[in-house]
Design a protein around this motif. Structure first.
Motif, PDB file in Angstrom:
ATOM      1  N   SER A  66      21.849 -53.284 -32.095  1.00 43.05           N
ATOM      2  CA  SER A  66      20.839 -52.681 -33.060  1.00 43.05           C
ATOM      3  C   SER A  66      21.008 -53.363 -34.429  1.00 43.05           C
ATOM      4  CB  SER A  66      21.347 -51.246 -33.040  1.00 43.05           C
ATOM      5  OG  SER A  66      22.569 -51.174 -33.728  1.00 43.05           O
ATOM      6  N   VAL A  67      19.903 -53.197 -35.369  1.00 38.77           N
ATOM      7  CA  VAL A  67      19.988 -53.543 -36.736  1.00 38.77           C
ATOM      8  C   VAL A  67      19.792 -52.218 -37.849  1.00 38.77           C
ATOM      9  CG1 VAL A  67      19.571 -55.895 -36.129  1.00 38.77           C
ATOM     10  CG2 VAL A  67      17.506 -54.301 -36.750  1.00 38.77           C
ATOM     11  N   LEU A  76      22.299 -56.071 -44.204  1.00 39.09           N
ATOM     12  CA  LEU A  76      22.022 -55.595 -43.095  1.00 39.09           C
ATOM     13  C   LEU A  76      23.253 -55.641 -42.027  1.00 39.09           C
ATOM     14  CD1 LEU A  76      19.547 -55.880 -40.888  1.00 39.09           C
ATOM     15  CD2 LEU A  76      20.026 -58.625 -40.785  1.00 39.09           C
ATOM     16  N   ARG A  77      23.332 -54.638 -41.133  1.00 39.55           N
ATOM     17  CA  ARG A  77      24.332 -54.428 -40.375  1.00 39.55           C
ATOM     18  C   ARG A  77      23.933 -54.574 -38.919  1.00 39.55           C
ATOM     19  NH1 ARG A  77      29.474 -53.259 -40.290  1.00 39.55           N
ATOM     20  NH2 ARG A  77      30.456 -51.884 -38.572  1.00 39.55           N
ATOM     21  N   TYR A 109      28.699 -56.898 -37.535  1.00 37.43           N
ATOM     22  CA  TYR A 109      28.468 -58.126 -38.506  1.00 37.43           C
ATOM     23  C   TYR A 109      27.708 -57.767 -39.715  1.00 37.43           C
ATOM     24  CZ  TYR A 109      29.216 -60.545 -34.096  1.00 37.43           C
ATOM     25  OH  TYR A 109      29.852 -61.091 -32.689  1.00 37.43           O
ATOM     26  N   ASP A 110      28.034 -57.916 -40.722  1.00 33.97           N
ATOM     27  CA  ASP A 110      27.402 -57.529 -41.924  1.00 33.97           C
ATOM     28  C   ASP A 110      26.927 -58.499 -42.799  1.00 33.97           C
ATOM     29  OD1 ASP A 110      27.738 -54.647 -42.055  1.00 33.97           O
ATOM     30  OD2 ASP A 110      29.919 -55.012 -42.033  1.00 33.97           O
ATOM     31  N   ALA A 111      25.729 -58.538 -43.230  1.00 30.62           N
ATOM     32  CA  ALA A 111      25.303 -59.548 -44.135  1.00 30.62           C
ATOM     33  C   ALA A 111      24.373 -58.938 -45.391  1.00 30.62           C
ATOM     34  CB  ALA A 111      24.155 -60.418 -43.278  1.00 30.62           C
ATOM     35  N   LYS A 133      28.062 -66.594 -33.321  1.00 30.00           N
ATOM     36  CA  LYS A 133      29.300 -65.781 -32.853  1.00 30.00           C
ATOM     37  C   LYS A 133      29.130 -64.998 -31.972  1.00 30.00           C
ATOM     38  CE  LYS A 133      30.194 -65.561 -37.960  1.00 30.00           C
ATOM     39  NZ  LYS A 133      30.257 -64.563 -39.147  1.00 30.00           N
ATOM     40  N   VAL A 134      28.054 -64.403 -31.446  1.00 30.04           N
ATOM     41  CA  VAL A 134      27.871 -63.407 -30.289  1.00 30.04           C
ATOM     42  C   VAL A 134      27.857 -64.390 -28.964  1.00 30.04           C
ATOM     43  CG1 VAL A 134      26.386 -62.173 -29.053  1.00 30.04           C
ATOM     44  CG2 VAL A 134      26.597 -61.860 -31.442  1.00 30.04           C
TER      45      VAL A 134
END
Length: 538
Positions: A204-205, A212-213, A232-234, A251-252
């Motif tokens: 999910s986002v 954005l998480r 992941y956070d951006a 990364k995933v």
């Protein structure tokens, strides 16, 4: 209509996808195209140029030891392609917007054709042998924000993860047609019963305050359990969405699909690997288990298993690539050498060439060919093949470690060490082998303190050659007792190694400068180096 072409996220996302599609096209199908179409970063206007203006785009030059790649299905006939490029160029002289539109259409066509050639399992099966092993469906990511813009981010991220996963040839990845056919709310076991995949990746986002998480997880369809998850956070204010998507997807994909990653560990503990018809995956698992230990007792059954598998599945390129390594180890590590002709290196060469001929873009096949060329004393060709493989899949830790070690041995110790450290960071569970090479790299760069720290953490029991490395490191650091202990242990394990020390260094492709360093270092450590070798000058 208030449409901001420079700042609207949809434009940035589609331009990024088009840019990557073009790069993928010229790497695969368009390797010999005389005209290149580029979408420069930071802008959307396409640029046309001739290939001669871009030497970095030149096709990999094959040596006599390398197989000719199998021609892939061409995108367009040559005359039609030239006409289309000429037509596009004329329109570009008229109007910028027309150029953008045509480039987008060309790019979407390239993307469609390129995707059709990717090794993804769709709802319509290709006429190809299906080899047992890990398989996964990537479900479309969910937008939890309530903001329509999040839908675009979710779709882009799902697409990018799918594109990254397909580079791992040991993993079967179902295409977007399949994932799009999965109804919302269906469980992983239900998806498995319908499509046959073992694993499901979902996520999910969520957007909030310019950030954005992204969360992602993998479920095992056999047990309905979550076997991996991460978040992941951006910051959307400082990073472009395309860069965020590519970084998170990398990364995933690395965590999930690498040869020593979570899917393979889960499969290794599964009863399914012992069912009839699963021998192909059993061989793959045996291979990676052997690669972590280089245990002589594992070598013979693994080689026999891979030989049966390539007989049963002659089109399975990854199996041939694995077999090439087993043949090489007969010579490199004196593992169960088979008498007669052809010898192990020649068998390894043929197996690696078969793998590349079957799948020219298979990273494991290119990795095997790289290693064979290195053993055949053609390091320049080997490193060119390694560069090609790394461009295809920079997330493959098995490749990063192997390529890094070859680069280091060829004399680029700093660059090789950087790749090895990246492989260790991404795959700490397979770090034992890399530690010894990193220690050697530190020694060759005159960083004795780091070399001592690293070699003390290396697994000397499983990798006897590191006793030699340890003796060199300890001797120059003034640790004489430890140097003597390592020297005695290595000579007990390899008593004839210094009978032809020059030949041993020659087999490993050390350059002249590094040979001089190693001649003197071996003499300093008390090894039986012949006087005329120890006194050699640069």
């Amino acid at each position: 209509m208030n449409f901001d072409i420079q700042n609207d996220p949809v434009v940035r996302i589609e331009a990024g996808r088009l840019r990557r599609a073009l790069e993928r096209y010229y790497l695969v199908v368009g390797g010999r195209d005389p005209i290149l179409i580029e979408i420069p970063k930071g802008g959307y206007a396409p640029r046309f140029c001739r290939r001669v203006d871009h030497p970095g785009q030149a096709k990999l030059q094959l040596t006599s030891n390398q197989p000719e790649p199998v021609p892939l299905r061409p995108l367009l006939g040559s005359s039609r392609g030239e006409e289309l490029l000429a037509f596009t160029a004329n329109w570009l002289r008229c109007r910028w917007f027309a150029g953008v539109s045509i480039a987008l259409m060309i790019g979407l066509g390239l993307l469609f054709v390129g995707i059709s050639d990717l090794p993804i399992v769709s709802t319509i099966q290709k006429e190809r042998i299906a080899v047992a092993g890990p398989s996964i469906i990537v479900r479309p990511f969910i937008n939890l924000s309530g903001d329509p813009e999040g839908d675009v981010y979710a779709a882009g991220l799902s697409e990018e993860i799918l594109a990254q996963l397909v580079h791992f040839k040991e993993l079967t990845v179902f295409g977007r047609e399949t994932s799009g056919a999965v109804p919302a709310g269906v469980s992983a076991p239900e998806i498995r019963r319908k499509f046959g995949n073992r694993f499901t990746l979902e996520g999910s986002v969520r957007m909030f305050d310019g950030r954005l998480r992204i969360t992602s997880r993998v479920l095992d369809g056999a047990t309905a359990t979550v076997i991996w998850s991460d978040a992941y956070d951006a910051d959307l204010r400082t990073s472009s969405i395309v860069d965020i998507e590519m970084s998170v997807a990398s990364k995933v994909a690395t965590a999930v699909a690498q040869p020593y990653g979570i899917l393979f560990k889960q499969m290794a503990s599964s009863r399914e690997t012992r069912l009839p018809g699963s021998e192909a995956y059993q061989c793959s698992f045996r291979f990676y288990r052997y690669r972590t230990t280089l245990d002589a007792r594992e070598h013979l059954p693994t080689r026999e298993c891979l030989e049966r598998m390539t007989t049963l599945y002659p089109d399975y390129a990854t199996g041939w690539a694995m077999l090439a390594y087993l043949y090489l180890d007969e010579d490199r590590f004196d593992r169960n050498r088979r008498p007669g002709s052809p010898g192990p290196v020649e068998r390894a060469r043929k197996a690696a060439q078969t793998a590349v001929r079957l799948e020219p873009q298979n990273v494991r096949a290119l990795q095997a060919l790289m290693t064979v060329l290195f053993v055949l004393k053609d390091p320049a060709a080997a490193l060119r093949v390694g560069d090609q493989a790394l461009a295809i899949n920079p997330n493959d830790t098995e490749l990063l470690g192997e390529f890094g070690s070859r680069i280091a041995q060829a004399g680029e110790w700093k660059r090789g060490a950087a790749l090895l450290e990246e492989a260790m960071a991404r795959n700490p569970g397979h770090a034992d082998y890399y530690v010894g090479i990193l220690a050697f790299a530190a020694y060759m760069q005159n960083d004795d303190k780091r070399a001592v720290e690293l070699i003390r953490g290396a697994d000397l029991r499983r990798f006897p050659i590191y006793h030699l490395v340890a003796a060199l490191i300890f001797a120059r650091a003034g640790l004489h007792d430890e140097a003597e202990n390592s020297r005695v242990r290595f000579l007990n394990l390899r008593p004839t190694f210094f009978d032809d020390f020059e030949g041993e260094l020659d087999k490993r492709n050390f350059n002249t400068r590094d040979r001089v360093i190693l001649f003197r270092a071996a003499a300093l450590a008390g090894f039986p180096v012949k006087p005329h070798i120890a006194d050699v000058k640069e």
